[in-house]
Scaffold this active site. Structure first.
Site, PDB file in Angstrom:
ATOM      1  N   CYS A 194      10.780   0.849   3.839  1.00  0.00           N
ATOM      2  CA  CYS A 194      12.337   0.352   3.702  1.00  0.00           C
ATOM      3  C   CYS A 194      13.051   1.264   4.515  1.00  0.00           C
ATOM      4  O   CYS A 194      12.875   2.531   4.815  1.00  0.00           O
ATOM      5  CB  CYS A 194      13.106   0.639   2.132  1.00  0.00           C
ATOM      6  SG  CYS A 194      11.975  -0.578   1.099  1.00  0.00           S
TER       7      CYS A 194
ATOM      8  N   ASN B 193       7.205   2.010  -1.768  1.00  0.00           N
ATOM      9  CA  ASN B 193       7.079   1.294  -0.738  1.00  0.00           C
ATOM     10  C   ASN B 193       8.038   1.723   0.256  1.00  0.00           C
ATOM     11  O   ASN B 193       9.284   1.704   0.181  1.00  0.00           O
ATOM     12  CB  ASN B 193       7.734  -0.161  -1.046  1.00  0.00           C
ATOM     13  CG  ASN B 193       7.821  -0.903   0.435  1.00  0.00           C
ATOM     14  OD1 ASN B 193       7.506  -0.652   1.421  1.00  0.00           O
ATOM     15  ND2 ASN B 193       8.376  -2.451  -0.119  1.00  0.00           N
TER      16      ASN B 193
ATOM     17  N   GLY C  43      -6.379  -8.094   4.758  1.00  0.00           N
ATOM     18  CA  GLY C  43      -7.342  -9.144   5.353  1.00  0.00           C
ATOM     19  C   GLY C  43      -8.690  -9.336   4.243  1.00  0.00           C
ATOM     20  O   GLY C  43      -9.622  -9.860   4.793  1.00  0.00           O
TER      21      GLY C  43
END
Lengths: 283, 246
Positions: free
Chosen positions: A129, A126, A243
């Site tokens: 950060c 990820n 989505g």
């Protein structure tokens, strides 16, 4: 429909997005840790335990969800000692561990620890950060930071290594190339879009932790653009995310270049959505 | 609190047919067709409801209530006419931890509720009759909500800005009550828990928080428990009041 994404084999192409599913709670409540999903992507693991942001953390938006959650979690030590072994007993399929941190060393230490744990099948960085050591507000917003982080992680793991990109950047293709140069096996497109709700009295973010990100149907076109851009810029496999609510959304992302697709916000309304989509895809 | 009640929950929502939407003062009572899939669960547990058209992008946590001829829920009139309008409603639940009613009796238990928290007391009133309820309402045109709270003995309701905490303190000073079961907006829970602690009376509080999922996935329903942030849907919504004071 078995597939391979970034050297990770999946029985079928549907996963969850990191931070959008709690396999332990799903197992306790529904009796199924990852219903209809080929595996499980964990919430982002941080070096230390985190309580997460103060309330409020979520707000509705037209065809979307705004959130400022703040990466709550047990921290690396408890994750490895308790949660990951527990997940291995209840999750059907591979466990992909999402890793976060606030310096290169944070990431590298967690990736190295996961590399030696057979319960972890793949690692997702990820990169949204900050790097507090370099002063970079978002690692994934800077190509050099992204390449250095990916390269550093690559040095300590032979496991499939994914990099989850943010679309809140000037040119996602540049970041994708940096991840490829750093040794990533696959890209995950995309994280939430920077967004917020405003407190009219103060003009500041309405969220207790400030900031915010937008997910849900509203960002599907952004995800499609990111997948196309990354497909054209790199040779890496791509997990499309953003989505997705239906089999047609899955088809769109795969047509754009994704070889696997993750569900996120739509799971909140329907925890059985992956079953529905799989059935629709099969028909 | 060891005796909190949970029920196994069906994976995935189901569609329930809306049979009537009736005005309830400034609120609306939505009646849904009885269906074995619509399990009420324990008082204090909740359901995530949404419009199958997707008009409301997020589900909302709602406490279903037992009606004489079926099941229903109470919402504000604006929602009933817009987001929640339509012939069907999507229902997921029951979810969360409900009240532990093992020590409940009309002689020693006091109920306190305000706003939509009163629907929780409607469930308790059907299981344990004659319990005294201190009720609070935001506005006078919500008074018809009390018609749905049967089986309990209701004090003269407090309408804002009057507070339910004033009669609560007086009641606990009598020494009659050993526990308080409460439900209502965020501020009410902590205030009730504090007053109960001051009187040495146990409390169970049904908390309210915005939620996107209701089953621990979204981490959106943060509430302060034990001095840190916890998920209302997993640790609650019913919690030992002492946890609000840590």
């Amino acid at each position: 429909m078995s597939i391979t994404v970034g050297r990770l084999e999946l029985a079928q192409p549907l996963l969850n997005g990191s931070g959008t599913w709690d396999a332990e709670q799903a197992h306790r409540i529904f009796g199924d840790a990852n219903p209809g999903l080929a595996g499980f992507v964990t919430k982002t693991i941080t070096p230390e335990p985190r309580a997460g942001n103060p309330a409020p953390r979520i707000a509705p938006s037209r065809q979307g969800l705004l959130n400022s959650i703040g990466l709550p979690g047990p921290g690396r030590e408890a994750f490895l000692a308790t949660l990951l072994p527990r997940l291995r007993t209840i999750v059907d399929g591979p466990i992909i561990c999402s890793v976060g941190g606030f310096s290169l060393a944070d990431y590298v230490d967690t990736v190295a620890a996961l590399d030696s744990d057979p319960a972890c099948a793949a690692i997702e960085l990820n990169v949204s950060c900050p790097n507090v050591e370099s002063g970079c507000a978002s690692i994934g917003g800077d190509a050099g930071e992204t390449e250095r982080l990916t390269h550093a992680a690559r040095q300590v793991t032979a496991k499939p290594l994914f990099v989850k990109l943010s679309a809140s950047v000037a040119d996602i293709a540049t970041i994708a190339k940096a991840a490829e140069a750093g040794g990533a096996d696959a890209l995950v497109c995309v994280n939430t879009i920077k967004a917020t709700a405003v407190d009219r009295r103060t003009g500041k973010s309405w969220f207790g932790g400030g900031g915010g990100g937008l997910s849900g149907a509203a960002i599907k076109p952004v995800a499609l653009h990111a997948v196309v851009a990354c497909r054209e810029a790199t040779t890496l496999d791509i997990i499309g995310l953003g989505g997705v609510e239906s089999a047609d959304d899955v088809r769109d992302l795969m047509a754009a270049g994704a070889c696997a697709v993750a569900l996120g916000t739509a799971l909140f309304r329907n925890p059985a959505l992956a079953h529905t989509i799989s059935a629709d895809l099969a028909s | 609190m060891s005796g909190v009640v949970e029920h196994a929950t069906r994976l995935g929502p189901h569609l329930a047919r809306v049979v009537a939407v009736e005005p309830l003062g400034g609120l609306a009572l939505v009646r849904i067709e009885p269906d074995p899939r619509t399990e009420l669960g324990a008082p204090g547990q909740f359901h995530m409801l949404s419009n199958p058209t997707g008009r409301d992008y997020l589900s909302r946590p709602v406490g279903l209530i037992q009606l004489d001829d079926g099941v229903g829920f109470v919402v504000d009139q604006e929602s009933a006419a817009s987001d929640m309008a339509g012939p069907e409603i999507t229902v997921l639940g029951p979810l969360g931890r409900g009240f532990d009613l093992s020590e409940t009796s009309a002689e020693t238990t006091l109920l306190v509720a305000a706003g939509f928290g009163l629907t929780v007391m409607a469930r308790i009133g059907r299981l344990h009759t004659r319990i005294r309820l201190i009720a609070g309402l935001r506005q006078a045109d919500h008074l018809p909500l009390l018609e749905q709270v049967t089986g309990v003995t209701i004090d003269a309701p407090r309408i804002a800005p009057d507070l339910v905490t004033d009669p609560l303190s007086e009641a606990l000073a009598s020494g009659q009550y050993r526990q308080v079961l409460a439900a209502g907006p965020t501020g009410l829970g902590a205030a009730v828990a504090r007053i109960c602690a001051d009187h040495g009376v146990a409390s169970q509080i049904a908390l309210e928080a915005p939620m996107a999922c209701g089953f621990g996935a979204c981490n959106g329903c943060a509430v302060q428990l034990d001095g840190t942030w916890k998920r209302c849907c997993i640790d609650g919504p019913v919690v030992d009041g002492a946890r609000l004071l840590a």
